[in-house]
Design an enzyme around this catalytic site. Structure first.
Site, PDB file in Angstrom:
ATOM      1  N   CYS A 119      -3.144 -16.653   0.786  1.00  0.00           N
ATOM      2  CA  CYS A 119      -3.776 -17.551  -0.347  1.00  0.00           C
ATOM      3  C   CYS A 119      -4.983 -16.642  -0.685  1.00  0.00           C
ATOM      4  O   CYS A 119      -5.172 -15.466  -1.072  1.00  0.00           O
ATOM      5  CB  CYS A 119      -4.175 -18.866   0.115  1.00  0.00           C
ATOM      6  SG  CYS A 119      -4.762 -20.022  -1.303  1.00  0.00           S
ATOM      7  N   VAL A 120      -6.279 -17.610  -0.568  1.00  0.00           N
ATOM      8  CA  VAL A 120      -7.518 -16.822  -1.018  1.00  0.00           C
ATOM      9  C   VAL A 120      -7.700 -15.790  -0.035  1.00  0.00           C
ATOM     10  O   VAL A 120      -8.595 -14.467  -0.538  1.00  0.00           O
ATOM     11  CB  VAL A 120      -8.706 -17.784  -0.940  1.00  0.00           C
ATOM     12  CG1 VAL A 120      -9.917 -17.120  -1.055  1.00  0.00           C
ATOM     13  CG2 VAL A 120      -8.445 -18.985  -1.921  1.00  0.00           C
TER      14      VAL A 120
END
Length: 594
Positions: free
Chosen positions: A327-328
Site C-alpha cells: 500500500c503506502v
C-alpha cells in the site's frame, strides 16, 4: 407478537427514549465544552456552493419522467402487496435486496408483513434516489463520483435495520433482555464517545484487550536490530538450515501497523516467507505524536527505507536486497528506488508492490474525501494537532464499506448491546496510527491532489528530482480485484510506469483479505498474464485464472531473484545487535497512550 408483548415493547421504547434524550444532552454539552464556536465553524463550513454544483449538472428530462412513472407504478404495487400480506395472501416482492446484503438476513424481514413492507419501501426509495443521480449528466467526473458516494452514504444510513423500532432482531432482543440491551448499548456508546477524537466518532470493532501483540498477533519470533526516531527494524529468526543469499526487506504502510503481515501462525505471510528460506526484515514505523509535527516526508525515505537498507546490508553481508512494499509502503518504496536510481545506487535487486498506487489519477473511493473545498479544513485540523489522527483515518476507511464496517457494529454494539467478537484483522484495523502533519500534507497534495509522482521530476527527494521511468529493477505488482482503496485498474496503470517486464498479478477479494491469503488454504484464486498490454481490460481478457493463493506464484518469481542458498544467518551483528524481542515497542504504542 401478542398485545401484551407489544405494550411491553412500547414501554421499553418509551423508557429508552427518555434515557437516550438525556444522553444526547450530555453528549452535546461535552462537544460544546471541547470545541469553541470557531472550531465548530471550521469543521462544518466546507465552502460548499450548491449553485456551483448545479452549474456543472444537467438533467435528462426523458430519463427523469420515465423514472418517475416507474417509481409510482412500483409504489402502487407495493401497497397492493402490503394489503395482500396482511390478509395472509402470497405475493411476489416488488423489489429484493442485492445478493449478499446481510442487513436483511433475519427471517422476519421476509416472513413478517410489517417488516417486509418496511424493507421493500426502503429498497424502493433507495433505488429511486440512486436513479435520481443517474438522470443527472455531470460535466466533472470527480463531482459525479462524489455525489454518488455521498448519496450512497445517506441512503445506507436510513436503512430500517439501523433503528430500534424497525429492526426485528432488536425488537426481539428488547423482549428477551427486558430492555437491558438498550441500557448496555448506551454504555457502549458513551464509552466510544469518550475515546473518540473531536473531529470524528470512533466505533469499537474489537475490544482493546482482545489480543496481545507478540502472543496471538505479531507472532513470528525475531529481534529489533536497529532503531531511530522513526523506525524499528525487525530481523526474524531463521527456521531453515539454509537461506537465500539475497535478504528480503518489507516496507509496510506508515498509516497502519505492520503486523497485518504477521498475524497468527496460520495467517502470517512473514512466517511463511521465513519457512521458505528467506531472511526477512520488517520496518515497524513509530506511532507519532505532536512532537513529530515537522517531520518532512523525505525522512520516510532517508530515516526509513534507506536507513533500513543500510542495516540489512551490513547484517546480511549481501551487496543487494530484495524489497517489498505494501500500500503506502509500496509508494514510499517506489519513491526511494527512483531516488536511488538518480544517484546510480543499485543495491535494491528486485521490487514487489502489494496493492500500491503509483498513478493517483483514479484513487478509488478514498478520493471522494479529498477536494479543493475540504483541503483547507483538513490543513487547519492537522496543523492544530501536529498530526493527522489515525482514528479519523480508520473511520474514513471504514465508511468506504459502511454497512459492513460501521452500521453492522452500530447495530450490534448500541442497539443490541453486544460486545464485539474478537477478530484479528478488525483488531489491526482498530489499532490506528497517526501521521505527522508536514509529511501527511505533502503526501495528500503531491499524490492525491496533483498526481505528481508520475511526472518526471514532479517530486524531489533530498533536492533531487525523481522519475519512476528511470527504475530498471525487476518488479512484481499484486492488485486485488475487490480492492476499494487501491482499484486494481489503478494499480495496473502504476505498473505501466515500471519496466516492461514487470509481472502483474491480480488476486480475488480486497485490500487486506486478498493479500493475506495463506497458501495452504487457498481461499481466493488469482489471475496471471505474462504480458502487460495497454489497458487493464486487455490484461484481464487474456489472463488465466489459477486456483489458490498467489503466494506460490510470488515465491517462484522471488526465489529466482534471491541467489543461491547459504548457511542460515544469525540475528544481527556487532554493529546491529539485538535491542529487544520482536515485535518491539513502536508497534505497541496505541493512540490512547500517546
Amino acid at each position: 407478537m401478542n398485545q401484551e408483548e407489544k405494550h411491553q415493547v412500547l414501554d421499553y421504547i418509551d423508557k429508552f427514549s427518555t434515557v437516550f434524550n438525556s444522553m444526547m444532552q450530555e453528549v452535546t454539552k461535552r462537544i460544546v465544552n471541547q470545541q469553541n464556536a470557531t472550531d465548530l465553524d471550521r469543521y462544518l463550513n466546507t465552502d460548499f456552493d450548491p449553485q456551483e454544483l448545479a452549474s456543472k449538472v444537467q438533467v435528462n428530462p426523458k430519463k427523469f419522467v420515465e423514472q418517475q412513472l416507474a417509481f409510482m407504478e412500483k409504489q402502487q404495487q407495493l401497497w397492493q402487496n402490503a394489503s395482500k400480506a396482511f390478509m395472509g395472501e402470497e405475493f411476489a416482492p416488488v423489489i429484493s435486496e442485492p445478493k449478499g446484503d446481510k442487513r436483511f438476513g433475519d427471517d422476519d424481514w421476509q416472513g413478517n408483513p410489517g417488516f417486509n413492507y418496511l424493507k421493500q419501501a426502503y429498497l424502493l426509495n433507495a433505488e429511486y434516489m440512486h436513479q435520481l443521480v443517474d438522470v443527472l449528466e455531470f460535466e466533472d467526473k470527480k463531482v459525479e463520483q462524489q455525489v454518488r458516494f455521498y448519496t450512497r452514504q445517506f441512503i445506507n444510513s436510513l436503512s430500517p435495520s439501523n433503528y430500534v423500532l424497525t429492526n426485528p432482531e432488536v425488537c426481539r432482543e428488547i423482549l428477551t433482555t427486558q430492555g437491558e440491551n438498550l441500557a448496555k448499548g448506551i454504555d457502549n456508546f458513551m464509552h466510544d464517545l469518550e475515546r473518540s477524537p473531536n473531529e470524528a466518532f470512533k466505533i469499537t470493532q474489537v475490544a482493546e484487550d482482545a489480543f496481545q501483540l507478540g502472543e496471538q498477533l505479531a507472532y513470528t519470533p525475531g529481534d529489533v536490530v536497529f532503531e531511530n526516531h522513526l523506525i524499528q527494524l525487525i530481523q526474524y529468526k531463521a527456521t531453515t538450515s539454509k537461506v537465500f543469499e539475497v535478504p528480503l526487506l518489507i516496507v509496510p504502510p506508515f498509516i497502519n501497523k505492520y503486523y497485518i503481515l504477521d498475524l497468527d501462525e496460520k495467517k502470517s505471510l512473514v512466517k511463511w516467507l521465513v519457512d521458505q528460506g528467506y531472511t526477512v526484515f520488517m520496518i515497524s514505523w513509530v506511532n507519532p505524536d505532536d512532537s513529530y509535527r515537522s517531520l518532512p516526508f523525505d525522512d520516510y525515505i532517508n530515516k526509513g527505507v534507506i536507513a533500513a537498507l543500510d542495516a540489512v546490508q551490513d547484517i546480511s553481508k549481501s551487496k543487494t536486497v530484495n524489497a517489498t512494499g505494501y500500500c503506502v509502503g509500496g509508494t514510499v518504496l517506489a519513491m526511494t528506488q527512483a531516488y536511488l536510481a538518480a544517484k546510480n545506487d543499485k543495491r535494491i535487486h528486485s521490487l514487489t508492490f502489494f496493492t500500491t498506487l503509483l498513478d493517483f489519477s483514479e484513487p478509488g473511493e478514498v478520493g471522494n474525501y479529498i477536494s479543493e473545498h475540504t483541503l483547507p479544513m483538513l490543513e487547519q485540523t492537522i496543523e492544530s494537532k501536529g498530526y493527522f489522527d489515525g482514528r479519523i483515518l480508520a473511520l474514513s476507511f471504514s465508511m468506504l464499506r459502511e454497512n459492513n464496517l460501521f452500521w453492522s457494529f452500530f447495530i450490534e454494539n448500541y442497539l443490541k448491546g453486544k460486545d464485539p467478537t474478537p477478530f484479528d484483522i478488525l483488531y489491526w484495523n482498530s489499532d490506528s496510527t497517526n501521521v505527522p502533519a508536514e509529511a501527511f500534507l505533502f503526501y495528500l497534495k503531491n499524490m492525491y491532489m496533483e498526481n505528481r509522482l508520475v511526472e518526471a521530476g514532479g517530486i524531489t527527494i533530498n533536492d533531487t528530482p525523481i522519475d519512476l521511468s528511470k527504475i530498471d529493477t525487476s518488479c512484481y505488482c499484486l492488485a486485488a480485484q475487490a480492492d476499494h482503496i487501491v482499484l486494481w485498474q489503478s494499480a495496473f496503470q502504476g505498473a505501466k510506469k515500471l519496466p516492461e517486464d514487470t509481472r502483474f498479478v491480480m488476486t480475488e477479494s480486497g485490500h487486506v483479505a486478498g493479500v493475506i491469503n495463506p497458501i495452504d488454504k487457498g481461499k481466493y484464486p488469482h489471475w496471471i498474464n505474462d504480458s502487460l498490454p495497454e489497458t487493464p481490460e486487455e490484461w484481464l481478457e487474456k489472463a488465466t485464472r489459477v486456483k489458490g493463493s498467489w503466494w506460490g506464484d510470488w515465491h517462484a518469481w522471488l526465489s529466482a531473484r534471491s541467489g543461491d542458498k547459504r548457511k542460515a544467518r544469525s540475528i544481527g551483528n556487532r554493529k546491529y545487535s539485538a535491542l529487544e524481542d520482536a515485535p518491539g515497542q513502536y508497534v505497541k504504542r496505541r493512540l490512547d497512550t500517546l
